[in-house]
Design a protein around this motif. Structure first.
Motif, PDB file in Angstrom:
ATOM      1  N   UNK A   1      -6.438 -16.353  -6.383  1.00 36.92           N
ATOM      2  CA  UNK A   1      -6.093 -15.992  -5.007  1.00 36.92           C
ATOM      3  C   UNK A   1      -4.862 -15.083  -4.994  1.00 36.92           C
ATOM      4  N   UNK A   2      -3.882 -15.440  -5.851  1.00 40.74           N
ATOM      5  CA  UNK A   2      -2.665 -14.635  -5.934  1.00 40.74           C
ATOM      6  C   UNK A   2      -3.006 -13.221  -6.387  1.00 40.74           C
ATOM      7  N   UNK A   3      -3.827 -13.112  -7.458  1.00 38.07           N
ATOM      8  CA  UNK A   3      -4.254 -11.799  -7.947  1.00 38.07           C
ATOM      9  C   UNK A   3      -4.877 -10.984  -6.820  1.00 38.07           C
ATOM     10  N   UNK A   4      -5.728 -11.654  -6.066  1.00 38.53           N
ATOM     11  CA  UNK A   4      -6.463 -10.956  -5.015  1.00 38.53           C
ATOM     12  C   UNK A   4      -5.516 -10.460  -3.911  1.00 38.53           C
ATOM     13  N   UNK A   5      -4.569 -11.323  -3.521  1.00 36.37           N
ATOM     14  CA  UNK A   5      -3.648 -10.922  -2.458  1.00 36.37           C
ATOM     15  C   UNK A   5      -2.702  -9.814  -2.920  1.00 36.37           C
ATOM     16  N   UNK A   6      -2.298  -9.875  -4.187  1.00 29.48           N
ATOM     17  CA  UNK A   6      -1.430  -8.821  -4.721  1.00 29.48           C
ATOM     18  C   UNK A   6      -2.179  -7.499  -4.706  1.00 29.48           C
ATOM     19  N   UNK A   7      -3.439  -7.538  -5.155  1.00 29.16           N
ATOM     20  CA  UNK A   7      -4.228  -6.298  -5.178  1.00 29.16           C
ATOM     21  C   UNK A   7      -4.411  -5.754  -3.764  1.00 29.16           C
ATOM     22  N   UNK A   8      -4.730  -6.648  -2.837  1.00 33.70           N
ATOM     23  CA  UNK A   8      -4.954  -6.202  -1.464  1.00 33.70           C
ATOM     24  C   UNK A   8      -3.701  -5.525  -0.894  1.00 33.70           C
ATOM     25  N   UNK A   9      -2.528  -6.156  -1.149  1.00 35.59           N
ATOM     26  CA  UNK A   9      -1.285  -5.586  -0.631  1.00 35.59           C
ATOM     27  C   UNK A   9      -0.999  -4.225  -1.250  1.00 35.59           C
ATOM     28  N   UNK A  10      -1.235  -4.115  -2.559  1.00 38.00           N
ATOM     29  CA  UNK A  10      -0.990  -2.836  -3.223  1.00 38.00           C
ATOM     30  C   UNK A  10      -1.960  -1.762  -2.736  1.00 38.00           C
ATOM     31  N   UNK A  11      -3.201  -2.163  -2.438  1.00 42.00           N
ATOM     32  CA  UNK A  11      -4.169  -1.198  -1.883  1.00 42.00           C
ATOM     33  C   UNK A  11      -3.723  -0.745  -0.496  1.00 42.00           C
ATOM     34  N   UNK A  12      -3.283  -1.707   0.307  1.00 39.33           N
ATOM     35  CA  UNK A  12      -2.821  -1.357   1.660  1.00 39.33           C
ATOM     36  C   UNK A  12      -1.660  -0.375   1.607  1.00 39.33           C
ATOM     37  N   UNK A  13      -0.827  -0.521   0.590  1.00 33.04           N
ATOM     38  CA  UNK A  13       0.325   0.366   0.468  1.00 33.04           C
ATOM     39  C   UNK A  13      -0.015   1.629  -0.314  1.00 33.04           C
TER      40      UNK A  13
END
Lengths: 299, 279
Positions: free
Chosen positions: B147-159
């Protein structure tokens, strides 16, 4: 005198002052190394003193010093770090509590070390130790006497200001922007301290510890009454054992020996060992610190 | 920079301009309402009785000369001023109708809902991954590594940073360029999924290309977030924002839709400032 002349003579003066210091250091170290080099052997480093301390080695004193300093570090570093965190991260600078505790720490740094020795005897040995004996040993003399535990605690009180000041300096040098970033993400103050500030200040914590160690390793006065033994070939095995210590051993060799001429070379060698030990500790601190700087703190 | 103010759709055309206060009356209710907010540093008044709405999914810019109190106003919105000794705040700031200055307000929860990006990029001296994961970890928002991996990736994609850093997530964030560091800070703020994003001159320390990337990013971000940006760069305010507030000596001079404020300012002081006659 013209301004330029004044300028020149001041440069000359300060240069001379520097030269004087360097020369004094060179004389001290040179003298010790010159005279102390020869008696150093494996036997000297690993054996116990013999024949009224005119022969044999100094291993019990080395062991006692290292153990003392180690125990002291275990007591002083966590306590010092906590106080430094309070000063740097939590305290309101205007509050009377902050000003009073700050003043107390400053005064602690100025207390002569012999007074710490007396304090240790009165407080740790007689009061705390006596209480422990009453409670757990049915009044039998066990902890109510000079011991390495009390010596380490006394030394910890002595070196506490050193640790506090250097850790606090390290905490303050952590940029405020890191704290702000942490707060802005919803971190509490404690989370910010332990996850952001302290990891950044780790080099300072280490420096504080080592400074305390090199200060403690050289002190004799505070442990005179609370645990250092005049002559004790056995190594300490329990916390309430007495112990030999290098600094005190040097004092004993220099002033208490029945044959001063016979102990002279041993004395020089012992001083050299103490100097080398402190130097080694400082070197370790500097190396670790430099390495931490390069990697930008621990990950 | 492909989008300019003139070609963008403007959703809030129905705006009443009163004779003096010039506060827009919107068609939607505001996400944040600032009501006679005053911020004092000791005796100095940094923000002087400012009242202003901040609308949902729009970008509100706060402009004004140096020292006009725009940063103090911004920092009042997530109570970052609390971390500075001697700051006094009065008035109200309503987030979804709840006053964030009531005594019982949970500041920690508030700062999770109102994220912030600072003027100087300030990534932690940790890895790229750990930077983004920081807020998730301290708030206990994730329960597994996946879940952490996924949220980190999502945040980096958003940015808009994922493609640049996906192969070096374990490298130190300090090795990134200034512009990348600032987008990392944005990703770090977005990872905890705030509702409002405060940006304190986010591009003033960056080169023009990095600045353009940040501005680009803001357009995509406003679909999901309410954004408030402080800037001393008027072109930037005109380019990115929907509403602009002009502050002078801590007081709000004018608050209007950005096109109106920059083409037909209601207050002569605003006109003087945007035409460069002072400030």
């Amino acid at each position: 005198m013209s301004l330029r002349g004044l300028d020149r003579s001041f440069i000359l003066l300060s240069g001379l002052a520097v030269l004087l210091i360097v020369t004094m250091l060179a004389i001290i170290v040179g003298n010790v190394v010159w005279h102390g080099w020869e008696p150093i052997s494996w036997e000297f480093l690993s054996g116990a003193p013999r024949m009224g301390m005119t022969e044999g080695g100094i291993f019990p004193a080395i062991f006692g010093t290292v153990l003392l300093v180690l125990l002291m570090t275990i007591f002083v570093v966590p306590l010092g770090v906590c106080v430094a965190i309070y000063f740097s991260e939590y305290a309101n600078r205007q509050s009377w509590l902050y000003r009073w505790t700050r003043q107390a720490v400053n005064n602690l740094a100025g207390v002569p070390s012999i007074v710490f020795g007396l304090f240790g005897l009165g407080f740790f040995v007689q009061f705390v130790g006596g209480w422990v004996d009453q409670q757990f040993y049915e009044g039998k003399l066990t902890y109510g006497q000079p011991a390495i535990l009390w010596a380490a605690l006394t030394m910890a009180v002595l070196t506490l200001p050193v640790v506090i000041v250097s850790v606090e300096e390290a905490l303050r040098s952590v940029p405020q922007s890191y704290r702000e970033a942490s707060y802005a993400l919803g971190a509490t103050r404690t989370q910010t301290v332990f996850r952001v500030v302290l990891p950044q200040a780790l080099a300072g914590v280490l420096t504080g510890g080592i400074l305390a160690v090199s200060r403690g390793a050289g002190e004799v006065a505070p442990i005179l009454f609370v645990g250092a033994a005049y002559y004790l070939p056995e190594l300490p095995k329990r916390l309430n054992d007495q112990f030999m210590e290098l600094g005190y051993h040097i004092y004993v060799l220099a002033t208490q020996s029945p044959d001063v001429e016979a102990t002279k070379s041993l004395l020089y060698a012992t001083v050299l060992v103490l100097l080398a030990l402190t130097f080694l500790l400082n070197l370790t601190a500097i190396t670790i610190r430099a390495r931490l700087r390069v990697t930008g703190g621990l990950r | 920079m492909n989008s300019t103010t003139s070609t963008r759709d403007f959703p809030l055309l129905k705006v009443q301009v009163s004779d003096r206060a010039s506060v827009a009356a919107p068609v939607t209710d505001p996400k944040v309402t600032v009501e006679s907010l005053t911020v004092r540093y000791g005796r100095r008044v940094a923000v002087d009785a400012v009242t202003l709405p901040i609308y949902r999914n729009l970008i509100t810019a706060i402009i004004g000369p140096s020292g006009c109190g725009k940063s103090s106003l911004l920092r009042a919105l997530n109570r970052m001023n609390d971390t500075i000794a001697g700051v006094q705040t009065s008035g109200r700031v309503l987030l979804d109708g709840q006053d964030i200055y009531t005594p019982g307000c949970d500041v920690i929860a508030l700062r999770r809902r109102v994220g912030m990006v600072f003027q100087q990029p300030n990534p932690f001296p940790k890895s790229i991954y750990d930077n983004v994961a920081f807020g998730l970890r301290i708030n206990g928002l994730v329960h597994s590594k996946a879940e952490l991996d996924e949220r980190v990736e999502r945040a980096l994609r958003q940015a808009a940073l994922w493609d640049e850093v996906k192969d070096r997530l374990d490298r130190s964030a300090l090795q990134l360029s200034g512009g990348e560091q600032q987008r990392l800070c944005i990703a770090r703020a977005l990872a905890v999924e705030p509702e409002v994003l405060l940006m304190d001159e986010p591009a003033s320390a960056l080169d023009p290309i990095s600045t353009a990337k940040i501005e680009e990013l803001m357009f995509t971000l406003k679909q999901h977030y309410t954004i408030v940006i402080v800037t001393h760069n008027m072109q930037q305010a005109a380019r990115v924002s929907d509403f602009t507030a002009f502050l002078l000596s801590g007081a709000l001079v004018e608050f209007n839709p950005t096109p109106q404020l920059f083409t037909n300012p209601a207050d002569p002081r605003t006109e003087a400032y945007i035409t460069g006659r002072f400030g």
